[in-house]
Write a protein that holds these residues in place. Structure first.
Motif, PDB file in Angstrom:
ATOM      1  N   ARG B  18       0.830  -1.211   0.000  1.00  0.00           N
ATOM      2  CA  ARG B  18       0.000   0.000   0.000  1.00  0.00           C
ATOM      3  C   ARG B  18       0.862   1.257   0.000  1.00  0.00           C
ATOM      4  N   GLU B  58       4.139  17.909   2.195  1.00  0.00           N
ATOM      5  CA  GLU B  58       2.814  18.041   2.774  1.00  0.00           C
ATOM      6  C   GLU B  58       1.879  16.995   2.159  1.00  0.00           C
ATOM      7  N   GLN B  59       1.975  16.832   0.841  1.00  0.00           N
ATOM      8  CA  GLN B  59       1.144  15.828   0.179  1.00  0.00           C
ATOM      9  C   GLN B  59       1.521  14.410   0.623  1.00  0.00           C
ATOM     10  N   LYS B  62      -0.033  13.878   3.984  1.00  0.00           N
ATOM     11  CA  LYS B  62      -1.495  13.778   3.980  1.00  0.00           C
ATOM     12  C   LYS B  62      -1.959  12.519   3.259  1.00  0.00           C
ATOM     13  N   GLN B  63      -1.303  12.209   2.176  1.00  0.00           N
ATOM     14  CA  GLN B  63      -1.724  11.019   1.449  1.00  0.00           C
ATOM     15  C   GLN B  63      -1.426   9.757   2.265  1.00  0.00           C
ATOM     16  N   HIS B  65      -1.415   9.581   5.418  1.00  0.00           N
ATOM     17  CA  HIS B  65      -2.406   9.568   6.491  1.00  0.00           C
ATOM     18  C   HIS B  65      -3.717   8.948   6.049  1.00  0.00           C
ATOM     19  N   LYS B  66      -4.005   9.043   4.756  1.00  0.00           N
ATOM     20  CA  LYS B  66      -5.269   8.501   4.278  1.00  0.00           C
ATOM     21  C   LYS B  66      -5.273   6.981   4.258  1.00  0.00           C
ATOM     22  N   LEU B  67      -4.104   6.382   4.291  1.00  0.00           N
ATOM     23  CA  LEU B  67      -4.078   4.916   4.340  1.00  0.00           C
ATOM     24  C   LEU B  67      -4.543   4.493   5.729  1.00  0.00           C
ATOM     25  N   VAL B  68      -5.538   3.659   5.749  1.00  0.00           N
ATOM     26  CA  VAL B  68      -6.132   3.267   7.019  1.00  0.00           C
ATOM     27  C   VAL B  68      -5.108   2.547   7.897  1.00  0.00           C
ATOM     28  N   ASP B  69      -4.168   1.873   7.287  1.00  0.00           N
ATOM     29  CA  ASP B  69      -3.166   1.139   8.062  1.00  0.00           C
ATOM     30  C   ASP B  69      -2.053   2.025   8.606  1.00  0.00           C
ATOM     31  N   VAL B  70      -2.025   3.262   8.195  1.00  0.00           N
ATOM     32  CA  VAL B  70      -0.992   4.161   8.721  1.00  0.00           C
ATOM     33  C   VAL B  70      -1.509   4.811   9.997  1.00  0.00           C
ATOM     34  N   ILE B  71      -0.778   4.601  11.087  1.00  0.00           N
ATOM     35  CA  ILE B  71      -1.263   5.075  12.375  1.00  0.00           C
ATOM     36  C   ILE B  71      -0.724   6.462  12.688  1.00  0.00           C
TER      37      ILE B  71
END
Lengths: 555, 168, 552
Positions: B18, B58-59, B62-63, B65-71
């Motif tokens: 991912r 920054e991108q 943020k991107q 962070h959008k991965l659900v598996d990234v804490i």
């Protein structure tokens, strides 16, 4: 009592109050189908899995609920890819179930095995391969939560056959705990205050509202904002229907095929209030000249959208509806007539026009008539191409969520199955599909689904015997060297309709449209209206690639 | 500019795919990526070195962070931190040259981990600069093979990049 | 001279000998289409990109040349996914070209942007996102090389619009140099020697031949090899036509829906020679009980297939054709074989058969198709019961005459594939054997067939069910027919709407006349055979059972 994971899956769906599933059975998902046999959940059997996912998507857009679809492993799963990507690009909440070969065979290139979680990583908000049956209820709970909250999107759950057959103790969790997923809903108060200050001092504000308004059900707040500060509103394509199409503050759509008034307003504004929009390339044109003099306030639930394409002065991450409520509480009524006068002048100077009465039926005329007949109150589903843009330009949407169309991925073939889903979600309403002769053929087998489900869909084909948008692009960019856009053969849509037991009309003139379109729309059952329209018609205005949106031309 | 990100992720299968897919899809440039488990068995930590300006970073943030598996993501570039990388280098060294190579190894506090008839394999740990310097000093002898692990990093003092709160 | 990327692409395609492309245009593919405008390449406009991919696949299977398909970015590209996966599973050489948003817009969720190289990673042999027009010629050459050599497969080239429109000097890229891609054509002599010894020692050898025989054009060598050994030849679904089905040594198909005699032969053999096969689950069923007493020789071009599913005693990695030649050169022909006689007894004892009654039996329709065409047609199929009947009741004697989706099992493959086959084999009879569920998946391609005057015949075995799924529900789920019954359109009218001929067949006595009529007409014909509704495909190995434990 122990039940199989397949049975648990169906129970979970019942707990999530899922009413309809769109799907197509197959070997690897047989156990789930067997569990569905006794469930009160309605299952709609489509004719191709692409139809299932688009129908679930249309259903979600029409109802605001999560759409659910289901397919078997292998080709069943890969046939969903376009539809998943479509929902992903347009931020539509979907939960997609696929069967998978037994875990012992995963990775061996078994019959109908495909690595669908791998394939869909780029086009899902999240996905799961279930390896332990006990985890399934939690995974489903998470999936619905992830799909529907924050910036919505599709979530896929891949269920191997042996896992589906495993017996588990059923226990549906009532809360979600995902440490890597915590959307922000409340905008930062300081930023909201700053936005309010800027709005207070702006002389030429424009509200640029996108699909996020519809996702967050913030149409009422949008209207209040616009009327409070007396700012003109332009919609992205995805945002259409979030603001009343006949409202005096409405500028129409902006961007590539936007109105000149909208594009000029954005270009000349000193404050751009972007709400649930993502500064897509079709909106901005040449980036450097997009709202060049404006301070930009950008409200979006997805922090990654802020600053992705353009520089933002006041970023507000949060749910648009909540942020707007907060913002409204800090705003005072504003009346700045000179800006609105300018806007009005542009609107008068540059109305959307097309030439009538050249002996051929103009597609725009059909859309205008549609709008007239039902007063902008129907749910309009479109496919992709010229007809889609004409709907965007000439139909004046009155109700939030009444335009259902593929914006980001631009999927030809989305329309018919999405209309099936929309009609199933809104049984009593008038659902009109406006499509082209190219698009309708992409997924036309779903006429079978419409027939089987007895859906009173109204299908309007703007039939120009050509892939119109591509033809237009070839005219503009390729010196009219038309290649692979003219269908040498055209199906007889009336006979085709008859094959599916659908009543049909063929309309060739304005007069026939005037006479027969009201009758067609008024028929109780499904109707297919084949409108033979002018093939040379272009969508105007158009912003040529690389140009500023203020430089739109007619072609 | 180069940034060092400490990224905590769920220790799920496919999480590397991912993250890698995201970088390739969005056109972000990865300099290096090292991944391994942490003090809690269900959490893995990736140290990602990314090249890009503030906007790109920054991108990336943020991107990711959008991965659900990234804490959790920490850009530790501006903080005080310890970073280490391990390199293995197999270098030409016939018996006559071995002395010189070993002297260089001494300077860099590298260790000899294997000896062939005509080669020496060395192991060296350190930050980026040290590893680069070590490599440069050995280059004249003829590097036959070289492998680096990619950087791992940890904040100094009482600051944490882990899941627990900062402070003592 | 400066050329655009799109022109270089076209030039490269011509250099690779491409004469036909299947595609669908769109915004980001515009420069490519514009270059095609001037090119001496036939472009077949389909009605959905899935049709383009399958047609290219069918074209490749029938001609042995790589198939080429072309689509725009976003939905165009994602619509190819099933077709690419299908070609990947069946090892078909395919080059898929997709338009992409300009490089500056990549990664920004631009209009019609999809990360198609990311999406197709698991289902392509290799793929490329071209970022520099200067790399293009080299990439196209590599793509064709990779697609067609070794174990063939699909390769995708994603072309951002600025790359297609960008200009550079075109120079021939020269020979391919790929250090990570090494094909071993010639088998290891030592393994060949071991195989020869095992063959000489075997009393009950069986040849198990798959699609690799057809891909390697090794059918002549296989025939010679089998005749030297007097060994029965069982083929996989993918291998049908790789060995003459009417040859005394043929035992037909093996596996889940194989013949009993093929499965018995495999179960009792002492030597199993796998030739261009992959010991798929549909073939082996319960692995422990598959050829339990046999020494296994496995000949395949793909080393990763060897030992993947079953333990192999003698692995021979190499080109199937070269290997069979090598083996045949070292063997003495057998003169007699009790084993062969035993097989003949089984063949007599357990023929594949069905019960006739007053209604139209699907098996009968296939048999009549065989009779009406003299076995000389190219048959494509969709996926399901009809596919298995087409495997059972039509005898394939030549390679590339049975064209079917084996690995992915894609409903909707057959008809667009037939279009590709007809283009590759003008003048031949091409028949898509279909089910009423499958044919609807890509029915819109009737427009493609009609507009290109391709007289493809579609024989729908119409039972008003998703028959194979229904069969499983009948046998293993207590006849709970959950969403497998179909409310069908009038297929005759659909045919007519598309300017094709539609014939509905309700009576047994009408089957042959309808077929004869269809074959006489030089147009696409849709035959709607109203068959027995709940007929099952038999024999059948229930899931998880040994292959000699068959129903029916």
């Amino acid at each position: 009592m122990e039940i199989t994971a397949a049975q648990a899956l169906v129970k979970c769906l019942e707990k999530e109050q899922v009413e309809v599933i769109f799907g197509y059975p197959g070997g690897a998902i047989l156990d789930v189908y067997d569990a569905l046999y006794h469930s009160p959940i309605r299952h709609v059997l489509v004719r191709h899995e692409q139809g299932a996912v688009h129908a679930a998507d249309g259903y979600a857009r029409a109802t605001g609920k999560v759409g659910v679809c289901m397919a078997t492993s292998g080709p069943g799963a890969t046939n969903l890819v376009t539809g998943i990507a479509n929902a992903y690009m347009d931020s539509i909440p979907l939960v997609v179930f696929t069967g998978q070969v037994p875990t012992s065979q995963v990775g061996t290139d078994a019959f109908q095995e495909v690595d669908i979680t791998g394939i869909t990583i780029p086009v899902t908000k999240h996905n799961y391969l279930v390896k332990d049956a006990v985890q399934l209820p939690r995974i489903i709970k998470n999936a619905f939560h992830i799909a529907a909250t924050g910036r919505p999107g599709p979530v896929l759950i891949d269920l191997p056959r042996d896992v589906a057959q495993t017996r588990i103790k059923f226990d549906y969790p009532d809360s979600v705990n995902l440490r890597g997923y915590k959307p922000t809903y409340r905008g930062h108060p300081n930023k909201i205050a700053e936005a309010a200050r800027l709005i207070g001092s702006a002389a030429r504000p424009v509200i640029y509202a996108g699909g996020g308004i519809l996702n967050s059900k913030a149409s009422r707040e949008l209207l209040t904002l616009a009327e409070t500060i007396n700012a003109p509103v332009t919609n992205t394509f995805m945002g259409l229907s979030s603001f009343p199409g006949d409202h005096p503050l409405f500028l129409g759509m902006l961007g590539l095929h936007g109105t000149r008034a909208a594009n000029l307003a954005v270009t000349n504004c000193d404050l751009l209030i972007a709400l649930g929009a993502r500064f897509d390339d079709r909106v901005t044109g040449k980036l450097a000249e997009f709202a060049p003099n404006a301070t930009v306030v950008h409200v979006d639930i997805d922090p990654a959208e802020i600053g992705k394409n353009v520089q933002v002065h006041v970023p507000i991450v949060g749910d648009v509806k909540q942020v707007l409520r907060e913002l409204l509480s800090r705003l005072e009524k504003k009346q700045d007539t000179s800006w609105l006068e300018q806007i009005e002048a542009w609107k008068k100077q540059y109305p959307l026009v097309y030439r009538r009465g050249e002996g051929e039926l103009k597609p725009q005329y059909v859309i205008e008539k549609l709008n007239e007949i039902n007063g902008g109150n129907a749910v309009v589903v479109t496919d992709v191409g010229q007809h889609q843009m004409w709907v965007a330009q000439y139909y004046r949407f009155k109700r939030p969520g009444s335009l259902i169309s593929s914006g980001g991925l631009g999927t030809m073939g989305f329309g018919l199955p999405a209309a099936v889903g929309a009609q199933i979600g809104l049984p009593g309403e008038l659902v009109i599909l406006v499509t082209g002769d190219g698009s309708i053929q992409m997924t036309m087998q779903e006429l079978g689904t419409a027939m089987e489900q007895e859906l009173p869909l109204k299908i309007i084909i703007l039939n120009n015997h050509v892939l119109g948008m591509v033809r237009q692009l070839q005219q503009v960019y390729c010196d009219s060297r038309y290649m692979a856009v003219e269908f040498k053969f055209h199906p007889d849509f009336e006979t085709l309709a008859r094959a599916y037991g659908i009543k049909s009309y063929t309309l060739r003139t304005e007069k026939e449209v005037d006479q027969l379109l009201p009758e067609a729309l008024g028929s109780p059952g499904p109707v297919l209206v084949n409108c033979l329209v002018c093939a040379a018609e272009n969508v105007n205005p158009i912003v040529i690639a690389g140009k500023a949106i203020s430089e739109a031309v007619d072609c | 500019m180069r940034h060092t990100l400490a990224v905590l992720v769920e220790n799920n299968p496919g999480v590397l795919a991912r993250v890698a897919g995201l970088f390739s899809r969005r056109g972000f440039n990865i300099d290096s990526l090292a991944v391994g488990r942490t003090e809690s068995p269900d959490v893995s930590r990736m140290t990602i070195v990314v090249e890009g300006d503030e906007r790109v970073l920054e991108q990336v943030n943020k991107q990711l962070h959008k991965l659900v598996d990234v804490i959790k993501i920490n850009d530790i570039t501006a903080d005080e931190y310890v970073d280490r990388e391990l390199v293995l280098i197999k270098v030409n060294a016939d018996p006559a040259q071995r002395g010189e190579v070993m002297q260089i190894a001494d300077v860099f506090r590298a260790r000899i981990v294997d000896l062939g008839r005509k080669t020496v394999t060395l192991e060296c740990t350190g930050n980026d600069g040290k590893i680069n310097a070590f490599e440069e000093s050995l280059r004249p002898y003829g590097i036959k093979e070289l492998v680096r692990t990619g950087k791992i990093a940890m904040l100094r003092g009482t600051k944490y990049t882990g899941l627990q709160e900062n402070g003592d | 001279m400066k050329k655009t990327g799109a022109q270089i692409l076209v030039e490269s395609l011509l250099a690779e000998g491409v004469d036909t492309i299947f595609g669908y245009p769109g915004g980001q593919a515009l420069p490519i289409y514009d270059a095609l405008y001037d090119a001496d390449i036939r472009h077949i406009l389909t009605r959905h990109e899935q049709g383009a991919a399958h047609a290219a696949d069918g074209y490749a299977r029938a001609s042995g040349k790589p198939g080429v398909c072309l689509a725009t970015s976003g939905p165009g590209a994602t619509n190819l996914v099933t077709g690419i996966a299908n070609a990947y599973m069946d090892s078909i050489p395919l080059v898929a070209i997709t338009g992409q948003v300009p490089t500056s817009m990549l990664g920004r969720d631009s209009f019609q942007e999809a990360d198609i190289t990311g999406i197709t990673l698991p289902i392509t042999k290799h793929n490329y996102l071209v970022k520099d027009v200067n790399d293009l010629a080299k990439i196209v050459r590599e793509a064709f090389y990779i697609a067609t050599t070794g174990r063939p497969g699909p390769v995708l080239i994603d072309m951002p619009r600025d790359v297609s429109a960008g200009e550079t000097d075109y120079t021939d890229p020269g020979p391919v140099h790929l250090p990570g891609y090494d094909i071993k054509k010639d088998p290891d002599p030592e393994q060949v020697a071991r195989a020869v010894r095992a063959i000489e020692e075997a009393e009950r050898p069986v040849i198990y031949a798959g699609g690799g025989v057809i891909n390697a054009n090794a059918h002549v060598e296989l025939l010679k090899f089998a005749e030297m050994l007097l060994a029965p030849v069982a083929t996989t679904l993918m291998g049908l036509g790789g060995f003459p089905g009417n040859h005394p040594l043929s035992v037909g198909m093996l596996g889940m829906h194989g013949s009993k005699y093929a499965n018995y032969a495999v179960s009792e053999c002492d030597l199993l020679i796998g030739v261009g096969v992959r010991f798929d689950d549909r073939v082996t069923s319960k692995l422990e009980a598959f050829a339990p007493n046999a020494t296994v020789v496995h000949i395949d071009i793909d080393p990763a297939e060897i030992g993947k599913n079953v333990g192999v005693d003698i692995p021979v990695v190499g080109d199937v054709r070269a290997t069979l030649r090598e083996l045949a050169g070292r063997l003495q022909p057998r003169l007699a074989s009790r084993w062969r006689d035993k097989i003949q007894t089984w063949k007599k004892e357990y023929p594949i058969e069905f019960e006739e009654n007053g209604r139209i039996k699907p098996q009968e329709v296939i048999r009549e198709i065989y009779n009406a065409t003299g076995g000389n047609a190219r048959i494509t199929t969709e996926v399901g019961q009809h596919q298995m009947w087409a495997a059972h009741y039509y005898t394939y004697t030549r390679p590339r005459t049975f064209i079917s989706s084996g690995g992915l099992g894609t409903m909707g493959f057959g008809f667009p594939a037939a279009i590709g086959v007809q283009l590759a084999c003008p003048g031949e009879t091409v028949i898509d054997i279909a089910g009423d569920g499958s044919i609807q998946m890509n029915i819109q391609e009737l427009a493609t067939a009609v507009s290109h005057k391709l007289p493809v015949k579609i024989a729908i075995l119409n039972n008003g069910f998703l028959g194979m799924v229904r069969q499983w529900q009948e046998l293993f789920y207590n006849r709970r027919y959950s969403y497998t019954e179909l409310d069908n359109p009038d297929f005759v009218k659909i045919a007519e709407a598309y300017g094709a001929v539609g014939i509905r067949v309700d009576k047994k006595s009408e089957v042959r006349p309808a077929l004869d009529e269809a074959l006489r007409v030089d147009k696409p014909v849709v035959l709607d055979f109203q068959i027995e509704r709940e007929e099952n495909v038999l024999p059948m190995v229930p899931p998880g059972e040994a292959i000699n434990n068959m129903l029916g």
